[in-house]
Structure formats: structure tokens, C-alpha cells
Design a protein around this motif. Structure first.
Motif, PDB file in Angstrom:
ATOM      1  N   MET A   1     -38.390 -31.217 -20.632  1.00 53.58           N
ATOM      2  CA  MET A   1     -37.898 -30.938 -19.299  1.00 53.58           C
ATOM      3  C   MET A   1     -37.162 -29.600 -19.259  1.00 53.58           C
ATOM      4  N   THR A   2     -36.375 -29.283 -20.276  1.00 55.64           N
ATOM      5  CA  THR A   2     -35.644 -28.027 -20.304  1.00 55.64           C
ATOM      6  C   THR A   2     -36.599 -26.842 -20.356  1.00 55.64           C
ATOM      7  N   ALA A   3     -37.676 -26.956 -21.109  1.00 55.27           N
ATOM      8  CA  ALA A   3     -38.660 -25.877 -21.181  1.00 55.27           C
ATOM      9  C   ALA A   3     -39.317 -25.663 -19.821  1.00 55.27           C
ATOM     10  N   HIS A   4     -39.583 -26.749 -19.105  1.00 57.89           N
ATOM     11  CA  HIS A   4     -40.182 -26.639 -17.772  1.00 57.89           C
ATOM     12  C   HIS A   4     -39.211 -25.952 -16.804  1.00 57.89           C
ATOM     13  N   MET A   5     -37.937 -26.318 -16.864  1.00 57.87           N
ATOM     14  CA  MET A   5     -36.933 -25.686 -16.003  1.00 57.87           C
ATOM     15  C   MET A   5     -36.846 -24.194 -16.299  1.00 57.87           C
ATOM     16  N   ALA A   6     -36.842 -23.848 -17.581  1.00 57.15           N
ATOM     17  CA  ALA A   6     -36.771 -22.444 -17.964  1.00 57.15           C
ATOM     18  C   ALA A   6     -38.003 -21.679 -17.483  1.00 57.15           C
ATOM     19  N   HIS A   7     -39.170 -22.315 -17.610  1.00 56.30           N
ATOM     20  CA  HIS A   7     -40.411 -21.680 -17.160  1.00 56.30           C
ATOM     21  C   HIS A   7     -40.357 -21.389 -15.657  1.00 56.30           C
ATOM     22  N   MET A   8     -39.927 -22.366 -14.877  1.00 54.09           N
ATOM     23  CA  MET A   8     -39.884 -22.188 -13.423  1.00 54.09           C
ATOM     24  C   MET A   8     -38.838 -21.151 -13.026  1.00 54.09           C
ATOM     25  N   ALA A   9     -37.690 -21.158 -13.695  1.00 52.76           N
ATOM     26  CA  ALA A   9     -36.666 -20.150 -13.411  1.00 52.76           C
ATOM     27  C   ALA A   9     -37.177 -18.758 -13.779  1.00 52.76           C
ATOM     28  N   MET A  10     -37.907 -18.663 -14.879  1.00 48.96           N
ATOM     29  CA  MET A  10     -38.460 -17.370 -15.293  1.00 48.96           C
ATOM     30  C   MET A  10     -39.500 -16.869 -14.297  1.00 48.96           C
ATOM     31  N   MET A  11     -40.272 -17.766 -13.722  1.00 50.35           N
ATOM     32  CA  MET A  11     -41.238 -17.345 -12.704  1.00 50.35           C
ATOM     33  C   MET A  11     -40.501 -16.798 -11.478  1.00 50.35           C
ATOM     34  N   GLY A  12     -39.396 -17.442 -11.092  1.00 53.92           N
ATOM     35  CA  GLY A  12     -38.594 -16.935  -9.989  1.00 53.92           C
ATOM     36  C   GLY A  12     -38.001 -15.572 -10.314  1.00 53.92           C
ATOM     37  N   LEU A  13     -37.499 -15.414 -11.535  1.00 54.10           N
ATOM     38  CA  LEU A  13     -36.930 -14.126 -11.950  1.00 54.10           C
ATOM     39  C   LEU A  13     -38.011 -13.053 -12.083  1.00 54.10           C
ATOM     40  N   LEU A  14     -39.219 -13.455 -12.422  1.00 53.22           N
ATOM     41  CA  LEU A  14     -40.334 -12.511 -12.479  1.00 53.22           C
ATOM     42  C   LEU A  14     -40.525 -11.848 -11.120  1.00 53.22           C
ATOM     43  N   VAL A  15     -40.439 -12.659 -10.061  1.00 53.28           N
ATOM     44  CA  VAL A  15     -40.629 -12.155  -8.699  1.00 53.28           C
ATOM     45  C   VAL A  15     -39.407 -11.390  -8.212  1.00 53.28           C
ATOM     46  N   SER A  16     -38.211 -11.924  -8.478  1.00 55.80           N
ATOM     47  CA  SER A  16     -37.008 -11.377  -7.855  1.00 55.80           C
ATOM     48  C   SER A  16     -36.302 -10.290  -8.661  1.00 55.80           C
ATOM     49  N   VAL A  17     -36.599 -10.189  -9.956  1.00 59.55           N
ATOM     50  CA  VAL A  17     -35.926  -9.177 -10.782  1.00 59.55           C
ATOM     51  C   VAL A  17     -36.930  -8.267 -11.503  1.00 59.55           C
ATOM     52  N   ALA A  18     -37.840  -8.857 -12.267  1.00 64.48           N
ATOM     53  CA  ALA A  18     -38.751  -8.055 -13.086  1.00 64.48           C
ATOM     54  C   ALA A  18     -39.655  -7.164 -12.240  1.00 64.48           C
ATOM     55  N   ALA A  19     -40.236  -7.714 -11.182  1.00 60.09           N
ATOM     56  CA  ALA A  19     -41.160  -6.934 -10.351  1.00 60.09           C
ATOM     57  C   ALA A  19     -40.484  -5.733  -9.689  1.00 60.09           C
ATOM     58  N   PRO A  20     -39.312  -5.891  -9.054  1.00 56.79           N
ATOM     59  CA  PRO A  20     -38.697  -4.698  -8.454  1.00 56.79           C
ATOM     60  C   PRO A  20     -38.266  -3.667  -9.493  1.00 56.79           C
ATOM     61  N   VAL A  21     -37.805  -4.128 -10.656  1.00 56.12           N
ATOM     62  CA  VAL A  21     -37.413  -3.176 -11.704  1.00 56.12           C
ATOM     63  C   VAL A  21     -38.637  -2.420 -12.195  1.00 56.12           C
ATOM     64  N   LEU A  22     -39.728  -3.130 -12.454  1.00 54.65           N
ATOM     65  CA  LEU A  22     -40.960  -2.460 -12.894  1.00 54.65           C
ATOM     66  C   LEU A  22     -41.477  -1.490 -11.838  1.00 54.65           C
ATOM     67  N   LEU A  23     -41.381  -1.872 -10.566  1.00 52.80           N
ATOM     68  CA  LEU A  23     -41.827  -0.989  -9.493  1.00 52.80           C
ATOM     69  C   LEU A  23     -40.989   0.288  -9.458  1.00 52.80           C
ATOM     70  N   LEU A  24     -39.680   0.161  -9.598  1.00 53.67           N
ATOM     71  CA  LEU A  24     -38.811   1.346  -9.605  1.00 53.67           C
ATOM     72  C   LEU A  24     -39.122   2.248 -10.791  1.00 53.67           C
ATOM     73  N   VAL A  25     -39.320   1.659 -11.958  1.00 53.47           N
ATOM     74  CA  VAL A  25     -39.658   2.445 -13.149  1.00 53.47           C
ATOM     75  C   VAL A  25     -41.008   3.129 -12.957  1.00 53.47           C
ATOM     76  N   LEU A  26     -41.972   2.398 -12.441  1.00 59.54           N
ATOM     77  CA  LEU A  26     -43.313   2.956 -12.239  1.00 59.54           C
ATOM     78  C   LEU A  26     -43.290   4.117 -11.245  1.00 59.54           C
ATOM     79  N   THR A  27     -42.548   3.974 -10.160  1.00 60.59           N
ATOM     80  CA  THR A  27     -42.504   5.066  -9.174  1.00 60.59           C
ATOM     81  C   THR A  27     -41.768   6.283  -9.709  1.00 60.59           C
ATOM     82  N   ARG A  28     -40.872   6.088 -10.667  1.00 63.37           N
ATOM     83  CA  ARG A  28     -40.181   7.235 -11.285  1.00 63.37           C
ATOM     84  C   ARG A  28     -41.087   7.930 -12.296  1.00 63.37           C
ATOM     85  N   LEU A  29     -41.802   7.136 -13.101  1.00 57.81           N
ATOM     86  CA  LEU A  29     -42.648   7.704 -14.151  1.00 57.81           C
ATOM     87  C   LEU A  29     -43.964   8.253 -13.613  1.00 57.81           C
ATOM     88  N   ALA A  30     -44.505   7.601 -12.605  1.00 48.85           N
ATOM     89  CA  ALA A  30     -45.791   8.011 -12.025  1.00 48.85           C
ATOM     90  C   ALA A  30     -45.676   7.994 -10.503  1.00 48.85           C
TER      91      ALA A  30
END
Length: 165
Positions: A1-30
Motif C-alpha cells: 500500500m505504501t508503494a502505491h501511495m508513493a507511486h500516485m504521489a509521484m505521478m502528481g508531482l510529475l505533473v505539478s513539479v517535474a513538468a514545469p521545471v523541465l519546461l523552464l530548463v528546456l526553454t532556457r537551453l533551447a
């Protein structure tokens, strides 16, 4: 159950944190990479549907190769979702960015609510908690908009001589 909770939280963080950070880095580099962005009227509904589809497919159980493909697709879709807020080419004005983010929050949480309804309350709530940075982003965008408007108005007002004497 803990692994499932972590997986779902990571999917949320993928959308809300990782994607905007990657987009900002990408627009700076390219800087030319901003050419592939889409207008907000396409990005928001498209990503809401993609997010729901990946969530439902993940809940129903998909083989590992498809799960990896779904994560990559979700990341790319999330970057396209964030482009109207953080990008250059199709960037919304301040009012549009605020409305866009405040509209997106409950729409993206619907997938987590669906998980709760079908009995996966820990997964659904973990995903919703992982999406909380999206709400913080909406607050920051709104605050910056208000601050810029106040500075603009203060710069436009003439300074009155002798007021208060």
C-alpha cells in the motif's frame, strides 16, 4: 500500500513539479523548442483527458512497457499543459494564466476523485496531494499579477506636491 501511495504521489508531482521545471530548463537551453507549444484552449482540455486516461489505465493495470510509455506521455503532455503559463510563444496574459490554473486544478483532481469513488482512496488522495504544487503555482501567478498591476498603477499616478501639509 505504501508503494502505491508513493507511486500516485509521484505521478502528481510529475505533473505539478517535474513538468514545469523541465519546461523552464528546456526553454532556457533551447529557446526554439517553444515552437511546438499549443494554445491554451487545446492544452487544457487535451491534458485533462490525457491525465484521466492514464490514471484510469494505471488503475486497471497495464503491463510494465505500457506503464513506462504512459509516464513519458504524461510528462510530455504536462509540459504542453504548462506551456501557456510558462512558455513564450503561446503564453497567456496574467489574467488568462490565473484563470487557466484555477480552472485546471479541479479538473485534474477529478481523476483522483474517481479513484476514491472506485475504492482506491489512498491512491486518489495521494495523487491529489501530489498535485498541490499546482495550487501554489496558481497563487504565485495571481500574486505576481496583482503586484505588477499595483506597480503599474503607482507609476501612472501623478505625484501630488504638498499633500498632507
Amino acid at each position: 500500500m505504501t508503494a502505491h501511495m508513493a507511486h500516485m504521489a509521484m505521478m502528481g508531482l510529475l505533473v505539478s513539479v517535474a513538468a514545469p521545471v523541465l519546461l523552464l530548463v528546456l526553454t532556457r537551453l533551447a529557446p526554439r523548442s517553444d515552437r511546438w507549444t499549443v494554445p491554451a484552449a487545446v492544452a487544457l482540455p487535451g491534458f485533462v483527458v490525457l491525465h484521466a486516461a492514464v490514471t484510469v489505465a494505471g488503475h486497471l493495470g497495464v503491463p510494465p512497457p505500457w506503464d513506462s510509455a504512459a509516464r513519458i506521455t504524461m510528462l510530455v503532455g504536462a509540459m504542453l499543459f504548462w506551456a501557456p503559463v510558462l512558455g513564450v510563444r503561446h503564453r497567456l496574459p496574467d489574467t488568462g494564466r490565473t484563470l487557466y490554473l484555477y480552472t485546471a486544478m479541479p479538473l485534474l483532481d477529478l481523476a483522483g476523485v474517481w479513484l476514491v469513488i472506485v475504492g482506491d482512496s489512498t491512491g486518489g488522495l495521494s495523487m491529489i496531494v501530489g498535485m498541490l504544487p499546482l495550487g501554489m503555482s496558481a497563487v504565485v501567478v495571481t500574486w505576481n499579477w496583482i503586484h505588477r498591476e499595483e506597480r503599474r498603477v503607482a507609476a501612472d499616478e501623478p505625484v501630488e506636491q504638498g499633500v498632507g501639509r
